[in-house]
Write a protein that holds these residues in place. Structure first.
Motif, PDB file in Angstrom:
ATOM      1  N   TYR A   8       0.806  -1.217   0.000  1.00 56.33           N
ATOM      2  CA  TYR A   8       0.000   0.000   0.000  1.00 56.33           C
ATOM      3  C   TYR A   8       0.842   1.271   0.000  1.00 56.33           C
ATOM      4  CZ  TYR A   8      -4.225  -2.722   0.548  1.00 56.33           C
ATOM      5  OH  TYR A   8      -5.252  -3.590   0.332  1.00 56.33           O
ATOM      6  N   LEU A   9       2.065   1.200   0.484  1.00 55.55           N
ATOM      7  CA  LEU A   9       2.928   2.375   0.501  1.00 55.55           C
ATOM      8  C   LEU A   9       3.829   2.463  -0.721  1.00 55.55           C
ATOM      9  CD1 LEU A   9       3.955   2.426   4.268  1.00 55.55           C
ATOM     10  CD2 LEU A   9       2.193   3.781   3.119  1.00 55.55           C
ATOM     11  N   ASN A  10       3.758   1.477  -1.585  1.00 52.42           N
ATOM     12  CA  ASN A  10       4.568   1.453  -2.799  1.00 52.42           C
ATOM     13  C   ASN A  10       4.174   2.608  -3.716  1.00 52.42           C
ATOM     14  OD1 ASN A  10       5.209   0.755  -5.607  1.00 52.42           O
ATOM     15  ND2 ASN A  10       5.928  -1.160  -4.732  1.00 52.42           N
ATOM     16  N   PRO A  11       5.156   3.325  -4.258  1.00 50.75           N
ATOM     17  CA  PRO A  11       4.848   4.460  -5.134  1.00 50.75           C
ATOM     18  C   PRO A  11       3.972   4.094  -6.345  1.00 50.75           C
ATOM     19  CG  PRO A  11       7.140   4.510  -4.499  1.00 50.75           C
ATOM     20  CD  PRO A  11       6.588   3.214  -4.008  1.00 50.75           C
ATOM     21  N   CYS A  16      -1.394   4.474  -8.962  1.00 49.40           N
ATOM     22  CA  CYS A  16      -2.640   3.862  -9.438  1.00 49.40           C
ATOM     23  C   CYS A  16      -3.853   4.430  -8.716  1.00 49.40           C
ATOM     24  CB  CYS A  16      -2.587   2.344  -9.263  1.00 49.40           C
ATOM     25  SG  CYS A  16      -1.401   1.536 -10.347  1.00 49.40           S
ATOM     26  N   ARG A  17      -3.737   4.639  -7.403  1.00 45.85           N
ATOM     27  CA  ARG A  17      -4.862   5.208  -6.657  1.00 45.85           C
ATOM     28  C   ARG A  17      -5.130   6.652  -7.080  1.00 45.85           C
ATOM     29  NH1 ARG A  17      -4.137   0.541  -5.887  1.00 45.85           N
ATOM     30  NH2 ARG A  17      -5.370   0.690  -7.767  1.00 45.85           N
ATOM     31  N   LEU A  18      -4.092   7.403  -7.370  1.00 45.45           N
ATOM     32  CA  LEU A  18      -4.276   8.773  -7.845  1.00 45.45           C
ATOM     33  C   LEU A  18      -5.016   8.776  -9.181  1.00 45.45           C
ATOM     34  CD1 LEU A  18      -0.790  10.296  -6.960  1.00 45.45           C
ATOM     35  CD2 LEU A  18      -2.977  10.838  -5.864  1.00 45.45           C
ATOM     36  N   ARG A  19      -4.646   7.843 -10.058  1.00 41.83           N
ATOM     37  CA  ARG A  19      -5.316   7.752 -11.359  1.00 41.83           C
ATOM     38  C   ARG A  19      -6.780   7.379 -11.177  1.00 41.83           C
ATOM     39  NH1 ARG A  19      -4.659   9.816 -15.559  1.00 41.83           N
ATOM     40  NH2 ARG A  19      -4.917   8.038 -16.897  1.00 41.83           N
ATOM     41  N   GLU A  20      -7.058   6.472 -10.238  1.00 47.56           N
ATOM     42  CA  GLU A  20      -8.445   6.087  -9.979  1.00 47.56           C
ATOM     43  C   GLU A  20      -9.265   7.264  -9.463  1.00 47.56           C
ATOM     44  OE1 GLU A  20      -8.488   2.756  -7.344  1.00 47.56           O
ATOM     45  OE2 GLU A  20      -8.091   1.330  -8.952  1.00 47.56           O
ATOM     46  N   LEU A  31       3.357  13.477  -8.627  1.00 45.58           N
ATOM     47  CA  LEU A  31       3.035  13.296  -7.207  1.00 45.58           C
ATOM     48  C   LEU A  31       3.616  12.001  -6.650  1.00 45.58           C
ATOM     49  CD1 LEU A  31      -0.647  14.542  -7.181  1.00 45.58           C
ATOM     50  CD2 LEU A  31       1.313  15.594  -6.023  1.00 45.58           C
ATOM     51  N   SER A  32       3.503  10.922  -7.402  1.00 43.58           N
ATOM     52  CA  SER A  32       4.020   9.651  -6.892  1.00 43.58           C
ATOM     53  C   SER A  32       5.550   9.651  -6.851  1.00 43.58           C
ATOM     54  CB  SER A  32       3.493   8.466  -7.713  1.00 43.58           C
ATOM     55  OG  SER A  32       3.905   8.540  -9.048  1.00 43.58           O
ATOM     56  N   GLN A  33       6.201  10.338  -7.781  1.00 41.83           N
ATOM     57  CA  GLN A  33       7.663  10.455  -7.728  1.00 41.83           C
ATOM     58  C   GLN A  33       8.097  11.304  -6.542  1.00 41.83           C
ATOM     59  OE1 GLN A  33       8.620  11.946 -11.636  1.00 41.83           O
ATOM     60  NE2 GLN A  33       9.051   9.889 -12.430  1.00 41.83           N
ATOM     61  N   ALA A  34       7.383  12.375  -6.288  1.00 46.69           N
ATOM     62  CA  ALA A  34       7.701  13.222  -5.139  1.00 46.69           C
ATOM     63  C   ALA A  34       7.509  12.438  -3.842  1.00 46.69           C
ATOM     64  CB  ALA A  34       6.828  14.468  -5.140  1.00 46.69           C
ATOM     65  N   TYR A  35       6.434  11.656  -3.768  1.00 47.00           N
ATOM     66  CA  TYR A  35       6.184  10.804  -2.605  1.00 47.00           C
ATOM     67  C   TYR A  35       7.333   9.803  -2.423  1.00 47.00           C
ATOM     68  CZ  TYR A  35       4.527   6.621  -0.255  1.00 47.00           C
ATOM     69  OH  TYR A  35       4.446   5.523   0.555  1.00 47.00           O
ATOM     70  N   GLN A  37      10.462   9.975  -3.444  1.00 43.99           N
ATOM     71  CA  GLN A  37      11.730  10.608  -3.085  1.00 43.99           C
ATOM     72  C   GLN A  37      11.706  11.218  -1.693  1.00 43.99           C
ATOM     73  OE1 GLN A  37      12.382  13.290  -6.339  1.00 43.99           O
ATOM     74  NE2 GLN A  37      12.728  11.633  -7.799  1.00 43.99           N
ATOM     75  N   SER A  38      10.564  11.705  -1.252  1.00 45.50           N
ATOM     76  CA  SER A  38      10.534  12.411   0.019  1.00 45.50           C
ATOM     77  C   SER A  38      10.095  11.556   1.201  1.00 45.50           C
ATOM     78  CB  SER A  38       9.622  13.634  -0.078  1.00 45.50           C
ATOM     79  OG  SER A  38       8.294  13.225  -0.330  1.00 45.50           O
ATOM     80  N   ILE A  39       9.265  10.555   0.965  1.00 47.40           N
ATOM     81  CA  ILE A  39       8.729   9.776   2.083  1.00 47.40           C
ATOM     82  C   ILE A  39       9.119   8.299   2.001  1.00 47.40           C
ATOM     83  CG2 ILE A  39       6.608   9.018   3.224  1.00 47.40           C
ATOM     84  CD1 ILE A  39       5.353  11.660   2.245  1.00 47.40           C
ATOM     85  N   PHE A  40       8.812   7.665   0.893  1.00 49.84           N
ATOM     86  CA  PHE A  40       8.984   6.216   0.779  1.00 49.84           C
ATOM     87  C   PHE A  40      10.424   5.781   0.995  1.00 49.84           C
ATOM     88  CE2 PHE A  40       9.465   2.271  -1.739  1.00 49.84           C
ATOM     89  CZ  PHE A  40       8.558   1.482  -1.053  1.00 49.84           C
ATOM     90  N   ARG A  41      11.361   6.438   0.351  1.00 48.65           N
ATOM     91  CA  ARG A  41      12.775   6.046   0.493  1.00 48.65           C
ATOM     92  C   ARG A  41      13.277   6.263   1.907  1.00 48.65           C
ATOM     93  NH1 ARG A  41      15.648   8.009  -5.125  1.00 48.65           N
ATOM     94  NH2 ARG A  41      14.464   6.621  -6.461  1.00 48.65           N
ATOM     95  N   VAL A  42      12.823   7.326   2.552  1.00 50.20           N
ATOM     96  CA  VAL A  42      13.233   7.598   3.935  1.00 50.20           C
ATOM     97  C   VAL A  42      12.713   6.510   4.862  1.00 50.20           C
ATOM     98  CG1 VAL A  42      13.007   9.212   5.859  1.00 50.20           C
ATOM     99  CG2 VAL A  42      13.372  10.077   3.542  1.00 50.20           C
TER     100      VAL A  42
END
Length: 51
Positions: A8-11, A16-20, A31-35, A37-42
């Protein structure tokens, strides 16, 4: 992180959820790339340190 949380936290899942939700393709990518780089990798790197 459990497998379910990782899913669920996978970019890609976020994208996909944003597209839906009706967000345009280019905006969802940005948005998913920003997520990623800023949250998921950390979060992912902190989890690896804790193991």
């Amino acid at each position: 992180m459990t497998a379910i949380l990782q899913h669920y936290l996978n970019p890609l899942h976020i994208y996909c959820r944003l597209r839906e939700l009706g967000i345009r393709r280019k905006s969802a990518i940005i948005l998913s790339q920003a997520y990623e780089q800023s949250i998921f990798r950390v979060v992912l790197s902190k989890e690896r340190i804790l193991k």
